[in-house]
Write a protein that holds these residues in place. Structure first.
Motif, PDB file in Angstrom:
ATOM      1  N   PHE A  15     -29.888  68.970 -50.694  1.00 55.24           N
ATOM      2  CA  PHE A  15     -29.276  68.826 -49.370  1.00 55.24           C
ATOM      3  C   PHE A  15     -30.343  68.959 -48.298  1.00 55.24           C
ATOM      4  O   PHE A  15     -31.316  69.700 -48.453  1.00 55.24           O
ATOM      5  N   GLU A  16     -30.104  68.268 -47.174  1.00 54.73           N
ATOM      6  CA  GLU A  16     -31.060  68.343 -46.073  1.00 54.73           C
ATOM      7  C   GLU A  16     -30.795  69.573 -45.212  1.00 54.73           C
ATOM      8  O   GLU A  16     -31.703  70.283 -44.819  1.00 54.73           O
TER       9      GLU A  16
ATOM     10  N   ALA B 111     -30.649  59.562 -52.571  1.00 53.10           N
ATOM     11  CA  ALA B 111     -30.461  61.012 -52.562  1.00 53.10           C
ATOM     12  C   ALA B 111     -31.234  61.649 -53.711  1.00 53.10           C
ATOM     13  O   ALA B 111     -31.652  60.973 -54.649  1.00 53.10           O
ATOM     14  N   LYS B 112     -31.390  62.966 -53.615  1.00 56.88           N
ATOM     15  CA  LYS B 112     -32.142  63.651 -54.677  1.00 56.88           C
ATOM     16  C   LYS B 112     -31.262  63.941 -55.883  1.00 56.88           C
ATOM     17  O   LYS B 112     -31.752  64.098 -56.994  1.00 56.88           O
ATOM     18  N   ASP B 113     -29.980  64.087 -55.654  1.00 56.79           N
ATOM     19  CA  ASP B 113     -29.076  64.392 -56.764  1.00 56.79           C
ATOM     20  C   ASP B 113     -27.655  64.138 -56.286  1.00 56.79           C
ATOM     21  O   ASP B 113     -27.443  63.786 -55.124  1.00 56.79           O
ATOM     22  N   VAL B 114     -26.678  64.347 -57.181  1.00 61.13           N
ATOM     23  CA  VAL B 114     -25.289  64.293 -56.729  1.00 61.13           C
ATOM     24  C   VAL B 114     -25.002  65.554 -55.916  1.00 61.13           C
ATOM     25  O   VAL B 114     -25.791  66.495 -55.914  1.00 61.13           O
ATOM     26  N   ALA B 115     -23.844  65.595 -55.266  1.00 64.28           N
ATOM     27  CA  ALA B 115     -23.561  66.708 -54.364  1.00 64.28           C
ATOM     28  C   ALA B 115     -23.481  68.043 -55.102  1.00 64.28           C
ATOM     29  O   ALA B 115     -23.932  69.062 -54.591  1.00 64.28           O
ATOM     30  N   PHE B 116     -22.881  68.024 -56.311  1.00 62.72           N
ATOM     31  CA  PHE B 116     -22.730  69.288 -57.043  1.00 62.72           C
ATOM     32  C   PHE B 116     -23.361  69.160 -58.423  1.00 62.72           C
ATOM     33  O   PHE B 116     -22.666  68.890 -59.405  1.00 62.72           O
ATOM     34  N   PRO B 117     -24.666  69.369 -58.499  1.00 61.29           N
ATOM     35  CA  PRO B 117     -25.345  69.153 -59.791  1.00 61.29           C
ATOM     36  C   PRO B 117     -24.832  70.083 -60.887  1.00 61.29           C
ATOM     37  O   PRO B 117     -24.733  69.676 -62.042  1.00 61.29           O
ATOM     38  N   PRO B 192     -27.880  58.005 -46.801  1.00 56.90           N
ATOM     39  CA  PRO B 192     -28.849  58.149 -45.721  1.00 56.90           C
ATOM     40  C   PRO B 192     -28.222  57.665 -44.414  1.00 56.90           C
ATOM     41  O   PRO B 192     -27.329  56.813 -44.445  1.00 56.90           O
ATOM     42  N   PRO B 193     -28.659  58.213 -43.278  1.00 61.71           N
ATOM     43  CA  PRO B 193     -28.009  57.889 -42.008  1.00 61.71           C
ATOM     44  C   PRO B 193     -27.913  56.387 -41.736  1.00 61.71           C
ATOM     45  O   PRO B 193     -26.911  55.931 -41.192  1.00 61.71           O
ATOM     46  N   GLN B 194     -28.924  55.606 -42.170  1.00 62.36           N
ATOM     47  CA  GLN B 194     -28.874  54.174 -41.852  1.00 62.36           C
ATOM     48  C   GLN B 194     -27.871  53.424 -42.717  1.00 62.36           C
ATOM     49  O   GLN B 194     -27.524  52.284 -42.426  1.00 62.36           O
ATOM     50  N   MET B 195     -27.470  54.036 -43.827  1.00 61.84           N
ATOM     51  CA  MET B 195     -26.600  53.298 -44.755  1.00 61.84           C
ATOM     52  C   MET B 195     -25.147  53.501 -44.348  1.00 61.84           C
ATOM     53  O   MET B 195     -24.511  54.487 -44.702  1.00 61.84           O
ATOM     54  N   THR B 196     -24.615  52.548 -43.595  1.00 60.85           N
ATOM     55  CA  THR B 196     -23.208  52.633 -43.226  1.00 60.85           C
ATOM     56  C   THR B 196     -22.371  52.216 -44.430  1.00 60.85           C
ATOM     57  O   THR B 196     -22.903  51.737 -45.427  1.00 60.85           O
ATOM     58  N   TRP B 197     -21.050  52.390 -44.339  1.00 64.42           N
ATOM     59  CA  TRP B 197     -20.199  52.038 -45.473  1.00 64.42           C
ATOM     60  C   TRP B 197     -20.427  50.596 -45.895  1.00 64.42           C
ATOM     61  O   TRP B 197     -20.462  50.299 -47.088  1.00 64.42           O
ATOM     62  N   PHE B 198     -20.571  49.708 -44.926  1.00 70.28           N
ATOM     63  CA  PHE B 198     -20.701  48.295 -45.302  1.00 70.28           C
ATOM     64  C   PHE B 198     -22.146  47.893 -45.567  1.00 70.28           C
ATOM     65  O   PHE B 198     -22.457  46.722 -45.659  1.00 70.28           O
ATOM     66  N   LYS B 199     -23.044  48.867 -45.675  1.00 68.76           N
ATOM     67  CA  LYS B 199     -24.372  48.558 -46.197  1.00 68.76           C
ATOM     68  C   LYS B 199     -24.573  49.190 -47.562  1.00 68.76           C
ATOM     69  O   LYS B 199     -25.676  49.271 -48.080  1.00 68.76           O
ATOM     70  N   HIS B 524     -37.504  64.217 -58.603  1.00 68.73           N
ATOM     71  CA  HIS B 524     -36.522  64.251 -57.515  1.00 68.73           C
ATOM     72  C   HIS B 524     -36.319  62.875 -56.895  1.00 68.73           C
ATOM     73  O   HIS B 524     -36.109  62.746 -55.685  1.00 68.73           O
ATOM     74  N   ASN B 525     -36.417  61.873 -57.730  1.00 69.34           N
ATOM     75  CA  ASN B 525     -36.024  60.501 -57.395  1.00 69.34           C
ATOM     76  C   ASN B 525     -36.977  59.742 -56.490  1.00 69.34           C
ATOM     77  O   ASN B 525     -37.398  58.654 -56.814  1.00 69.34           O
TER      78      ASN B 525
END
Lengths: 249, 571, 120, 334
Positions: A15-16, B111-117, B192-199, B524-525
């Motif tokens: 997380f950031e 991302a580095k991982d899923v939300a709940f590794p 990531p902030p630039q990736m909107t739903w339709f991107k 870490h990807n």
């Protein structure tokens, strides 16, 4: 792991920010609550279906349940919901001592709920008010408890003109079968709910231990918040179970 | 060819740590994905074994109808039950979401991982427990209820091995729920902030739609299986007619999950299709938004069509009519997807690499699977085809034709990312073509047998019933299919064991984020943070570079590790 | 990095005033008593509706305040409502179906009893 | 007469075609029509898909590594609408045809002749209004019993009930199928238009011998049917031995012979009153033993038959039935 140098404290590596971490947790727990609602749904559907088709049986069967104990249990759970909600406030504000007290009260209420439930179950096992397939299921009922109006309305007896007697053999066999279904649904619903209360108690104990270690504070209260949400859901389900099972008239 | 420094000694997620525990106790989504992958393949072999047992048993002449003993029939009933249960619960449901989804999803999000590794690891361990319970079921008893566990047969008339099987499926359900929950949160919160739903790449849309179904529908099968368990052990009576219960009610509960579950299986396959068609046509996907929205539409509609499994179950005629009408609603978004994929090929630059061959197979197989679904949604014809081999063939076309071929295509597509090696030789292509032919030979005859009335789940057919020809060709086809799948697996295993130069970061020319990190990715990807997010299907962002035998960004960033690793002199 | 995370702390969670918690709890208790009273009284057929309305009120109070939905992201409330909606569809379809085929069940039961009586 | 009754007459045929067995009931032609309607629509769609894929794949194949394609549109709302709406129209038609046909087939005409079918593991039992009854099940590869008799050209409604698990009653030639659900009635109806024997399948999995839960429907002329009914009518004044014989030949002859030969179970002639070796001792074959063997067969199994357990007939045979069978077995000794 090497990026820990500039990583905010208490925030997992992927997380950031702390906010992102908290938000993810919150969305996660809400999604989990959604699965819980669906998990219970099947039993509510069973309830609705059978009640819709056998209204008189449900009305009759609800006389076997002790409304006072049910109401008491409702209040106990509401109180626990209140104290855990207060506990979340404590955690956010860093009131560790008060949080401990609230967690303990919540736990006591949960235990109280289970004790009352056990009392009810014990009574039913003793009297043979059980689900249809149980070998000791006999549906004995104290004649003094029966509402004569309901009794007349429900056509529960093979001899409708006859006086009601506590003697079990008088119950109409088909009616007995349907009573068995009611108690099948009753035991499944309350049993599953009881299991959720037990799981909640384990989680609350875990919270209590962590709190005694001083792990919670304004920066770290997510666990309290999330488990409180789960606990409220358990309460919510009981809020519906109580009138549906105990108050059928 | 330029010398590369992209050798095995570079630290990546595969060799960062060593030892059994470093895998078993890992929270790295990539390692979990790979463990799912191999576990699913192992289960697939188990399920495939029973499939062959079924087919060989039904080969005309294999068993004499007149003298078949009860033990032989039980063995057959056990085979089709285990085949169905293993393939559904242990193979197709976890195949793409849990194995490929786990591996690819965070990479695609940068991302580095899923939300709940940790939850991710927990759900893998649950899966293992569930799988072991299934294996235990095989060892202790003769499970013969069919994968549907219909009461009252399952609760009152068969042996207790139902208990372990149901418990296993229950636990697998929770594994699936937690995976879905994890993916929903990851997609919501970790883009990531630039990736909107339709991107977002379309695979992620598909995985998202799948995850919604997983968290909504799976709890219902959980509770239904729990009720079967309670019914079986304590005779609670809710489903048992002798006790006044209603067996049709169970079918409602079961199909409320199991119909959406069909889309848990198919949607991710469709997601892979979208990636394959864009990448291998080197063209932006046609109708991005319709494909994305059709995934969501399928997910939502899938919840209101379950009753089409029950047209002749004793369900009321009113509900049958309602469900039939609603069922057609789910056909439209599926058709839209197919048309969009084909349009993506139009004026493209189509490469026939192995993944694309699987992609094109799926169009045809899913075409047949989807179109034959129309006969089963229509009330009049469904009455005739219900519980015959027509249905068997139909759902195999959908599940194997789309989900399984999608899974294999996906493995070949992301294999370079997983193990850093490209598998694209003639052998792998032969595997694909043989599987395709074998599959059709197996299941096309079943349509005809089914329309002639051949009932499913029969341990044997008498010659006078007239189904021998269809069974003969079906069994022959199963052999060819077995050969094709074995070759496909052999290709992967050979690549796994043979050491060679690592593949470029982007061998196929994909534009989604997972191709922006070296193959295999570091622990870490991404080494640069955050990766550049653009239109996921803007093919002009990458170009083919002969010296790396792969694609590189047209305007690489200065710190781009793929460029730096692969061609140090030029960078 | 640490600066921004420090600044964002204010956004995390919402502290509910104790007075609101107490008021909500009071309402819940009052509604519970009300539901018991109405449950025992004759409501001329509207019993179930009244009981369900009261239960829904209680549930809404718990959701909005104890579960912070009033102050939380609307999306979380939507998730919850969505789940309830799904249950509603599920329930409506199954109940409708079961009700429409009850006739055949009743026929069967009636015949079964008739046959038993004939046998005796 | 609606539009497709006319069209379906064009498709009407009595012989087997590629997809279907013969159309032996009045409704079969309609179903086949709906099938072929969907079939040709689907075939057209499928060929379009295959051709488009194949042509594009060939025409736009990558001839050179790294070749980038020329520009072409990425989306088109107009075409999206076209390929959503056009299939939808066809689907509405499919639904409508299916719905009309279904409604007709789920509504038995009021004048239907009613036959009761009772399913149990693993046999069908048919009862006719006049008390006649017939069985149909298969064993050792042979159809046992007589199966279902129906008159030609009459509306027949079969009322289905099950005494144990789910079964399903399916006659492919009539295009009918319906699950048999324990605890309630379901039904099918048809009007047979072709003389002959047609198979009956159980199509809902019901346990070990599911694949043997077969029977046959015999379509006979109305006169023959009347004769058959009369012949098979149960005579209320028949002696217990005769009643028992009837029951025995219907229920027991699949496994037990009365000519001394061993089938799946032991022969039962000349056994009454004798002493038999059973697992764990001996027993005298008397009324009690016969009763126990019928209701709880696994209690005392005759030595040599341990591996072929008999299924219980509890719930299928009444006390009267059992005493009639006993009387019959007794008569075989005397």
């Amino acid at each position: 792991m090497s990026s820990h140098d500039n990583h905010p404290e208490g925030v997992a590596h992927h997380f950031e920010t702390a906010e992102q971490q908290f938000d993810s947790g919150k969305l996660g727990i809400w999604t989990f609550l959604l699965t819980e609602v669906l998990f219970f749904s099947a039993l509510f559907v069973a309830y609705t279906m059978y009640r819709d088709n056998y209204p008189e049986v449900f009305q009759f069967a609800s006389q076997y349940l002790d409304t006072n104990l049910g109401a008491l249990n409702t209040l106990v759970l509401l109180l626990s919901s209140f104290t855990i909600a207060w506990g979340v406030r404590n955690a956010m504000l860093g009131e560790t001592k008060m949080l401990t007290i609230n967690l303990i009260i919540t736990l006591i209420c949960a235990a109280g709920f289970m004790v009352i439930k056990a009392e009810e179950y014990g009574h039913k096992f003793h009297e043979g008010t059980l689900w249809g397939g149980h070998e000791h299921s006999i549906f004995q009922l104290d004649a003094s408890k029966v509402d004569p109006e309901i009794a007349a309305h429900s056509k529960a007896w093979s001899n409708p003109d006859g006086e009601f007697s506590a003697a079990v053999k008088d119950l109409d066999p088909e009616f007995r079968q349907k009573l068995g279904i009611f108690f099948g649904v009753y035991f499944c619903l309350t049993g599953l709910h009881g299991i959720h209360v037990l799981i909640g108690m384990i989680l609350l104990t875990w919270l209590l231990i962590r709190n005694l270690r001083g792990e919670f504070g304004p920066k770290n209260f997510a666990a309290v918040d999330f488990i409180a949400l789960y606990w409220h859901l358990v309460d919510l389900i009981w809020i519906f179970l109580f009138p549906l099972l105990y108050l059928i008239s | 060819m330029a010398p590369t420094t992209n050798t095995l000694d570079r630290t990546n997620y595969l060799n960062a740590t060593k030892g059994f525990m470093s895998w078993f106790w890992t929270i790295d989504h990539k390692r979990l994905g790979l463990m799912y992958l191999w576990s699913v393949i192992a289960c697939f072999i188990m399920g495939g074994f029973f499939a062959m047992k079924i087919r060989l048993n039904l080969m005309p002449g294999a068993v004499d109808f007149a003298t078949q003993t009860a033990e032989q029939m039980n063995a057959y009933n056990n085979a089709f039950t285990v085949h169905g249960a293993v393939m559904v619960f242990l193979v197709i449901i976890p195949s793409i979401p849990a194995a490929l989804g786990n591996f690819v999803l965070p990479l695609m999000l940068g991302a580095k991982d899923v939300a709940f590794p940790r939850l991710n690891r927990f759900s893998y361990h649950l899966w293992i427990i569930g799988a072991l319970l299934f294996v235990a079921t095989l060892l202790i008893g003769n499970l013969d209820t069919g994968w549907t566990f219909y009461p009252p047969y399952s609760t009152g008339h068969t042996d207790p091995s139902v208990i372990t099987a149901v418990l296993g499926a229950f636990i697998l359900g929770f594994s699936s729920i937690f995976t879905g929950l994890n993916f929903i949160v990851t997609i919501h919160k970790m883009r990531p902030p630039q990736m909107t739903w339709f991107k977002m790449p379309l695979f992620l849309w598909a995985i998202y739609a799948t995850a919604v179904i997983q968290v909504l529908a799976t709890p219902v099968i959980g509770i239904s299986l729990l009720l079967i368990l309670v019914e079986k052990t304590m005779q609670i009576g809710i489903f048992t007619p002798e006790l006044g219960g209603d067996p049709v009610f169970f079918q409602h509960l079961f199909w409320f999950y199991s119909h959406p579950a069909v889309y848990i299986m198919v949607l991710p396959g469709m997601g892979i299709m979208s990636e394959l068609f864009a990448t291998f046509s080197r063209k932006p996907i046609f109708g991005y938004k319709s494909i994305a929205m059709s995934s969501i539409a399928i997910a939502i509609f899938s919840f209101i069509v379950w009753g089409h499994h029950m047209f002749i179950s004793g369900q009321s005629d009113l509900m049958s009519v309602i469900f039939s009408a609603l069922t057609f609603s789910v056909a439209v978004p599926s058709a839209i997807k197919v048309f969009n994929w084909i349009s993506t090929m139009y004026k493209g630059s189509i490469s026939f690499s192995v993944p694309m061959l699987y992609g094109m197979s799926i169009i045809w197989l899913f075409g047949i699977g989807g179109l034959t679904g129309l006969f089963l949604a229509t009330l009049g014809t469904d009455v005739v085809f219900h519980d015959t081999y027509f249905v068997v063939a139909h759902f195999h076309y959908v599940m194997v034709g789309s989900a399984l071929f999608g899974f294999i295509g996906g493995i070949y597509y992301w294999w370079p990312k997983m193990y850093g090696k490209v598998v694209d030789g003639p052998l792998a292509k032969v595997g694909c073509v043989l599987s395709f032919l074998g599959f059709n030979l197996t299941f096309l005859p079943q349509f005809v047998g089914g329309s002639k009335g051949m009932p499913r789940r029969y341990a044997a057919y008498g010659s006078e019933q007239g189904f021998d020809d269809w069974n003969y060709w079906s069994t022959m086809g199963a052999m060819v299919l077995l050969a094709g799948l074995s070759i496909a697996l052999f290709g992967l295993l050979r690549s796994f064991f043979v050491k060679g130069a690592l593949s470029p970061a982007n061998p196929w020319g994909g534009v989604t984020l997972e191709w922006q990190t070296p193959s295999p990715p570091p622990e870490h990807n991404f080494e640069i943070d955050p990766p550049t997010v653009g239109d996921p299907y803007d093919m002009s962002l990458v170009e083919y570079r002969g010296e790396v035998e792969g694609f590189l960004p047209v305007n690489p960033r200065e710190d781009d590790p793929c460029v730096a690793y692969i061609a140090p002199e030029e960078a | 990095m640490s600066d921004s995370s420090h600044g964002s702390e204010g956004h995390i969670g919402h502290v509910l005033p104790l007075s609101i918690l107490i008021k909500v709890f009071g309402c819940l208790v009052a509604l519970t008593i009300l539901t018991v009273i109405t449950g025992k009284a004759d409501m001329y057929g509207a019993d179930l509706a009244v009981a369900m309305i009261i239960a829904t009120c209680k549930a809404s109070l718990v959701c909005l305040f104890f579960m912070h939905l009033k102050y939380d992201r609307p999306f979380h409330g939507m998730i919850f409502l969505f789940s309830v909606m799904c249950v509603g569809i599920f329930l409506a379809f199954v109940a409708l179906d079961a009700e429409s085929y009850q006739e055949h069940v009743k026929d069967f039961k009636a015949n079964e009893i008739a046959e038993q009586q004939l046998g005796e | 007469m609606n539009m497709y009754t006319l069209l379906s007459m064009m498709l009407q045929h009595q012989k087997e075609d590629f997809f279907f067995p013969s159309q032996a009931s009045a409704n079969a032609a309609t179903v086949d029509f709906i099938f072929y309607f969907i079939f040709y629509v689907s075939l057209f769609a499928f060929i379009t898909i295959v051709l488009a894929t194949a042509i594009f794949a060939w025409r736009y194949r990558r001839s050179k590594v790294g070749m980038t394609p020329e520009d072409s549109p990425h989306h088109s709302t107009r075409i999206e609408i076209v390929w959503s709406v056009v299939p939808s129209i066809f689907m509405v038609m499919m639904f409508w045809y299916g719905f009309e046909d279904f409604t007709e087939r789920r509504t038995p005409p009021a004048d239907s002749y009613e036959i009761h079918a009772k399913a149990s593991k693993w046999q069908w039992e048919f009862e006719y209004p006049n008390g006649a009854s017939s069985f149909g099940f298969i064993d050792a590869g042979e159809y046992q019993g007589k199966g279902l008799f129906v008159p030609l050209g009459k509306n027949v409604r079969i009322r289905l009930e099950s005494s144990d698990v789910l079964h399903s009653f399916s006659i492919p030639n009539f295009r009918v199928k319906m699950d048999v659900v324990p605890g309630r009635y379901t039904d099918v109806w048809f009007n047979a238009i072709e003389l002959g024997d047609f198979p009956i399948f159980c199509t809902e999995y019901c346990g070990t011998k599911h694949s043997r839960m077969l029977s046959k429907v015999h379509v006979v002329s109305e006169e023959d049917f009347a004769v058959w009914l009369k012949e098979n009518q149960e005579d209320p004044n028949a002696s217990p031995v005769d009643k028992g014989k009837r029951l025995f030949s219907a229920k027991c002859t699949a496994c037990h012979a009365v000519d001394g030969s061993t089938k799946i179970g032991p022969a039962l002639n000349g056994k009454y009153g004798t002493i038999e070796n059973i697992v764990g001792g001996t027993v005298t074959i008397d009324d009690n033993y016969i009763r126990r063997s019928i209701l709880d067969p696994s209690a005392d199994i005759v030595v040599g038959f341990e591996n072929v357990p008999m299924t219980s007939f509890a719930g299928q045979l009444s006390d009267d039935d059992i005493s009639n069978i006993t009387a019959y077995l007794k008569s075989l000794t005397e």
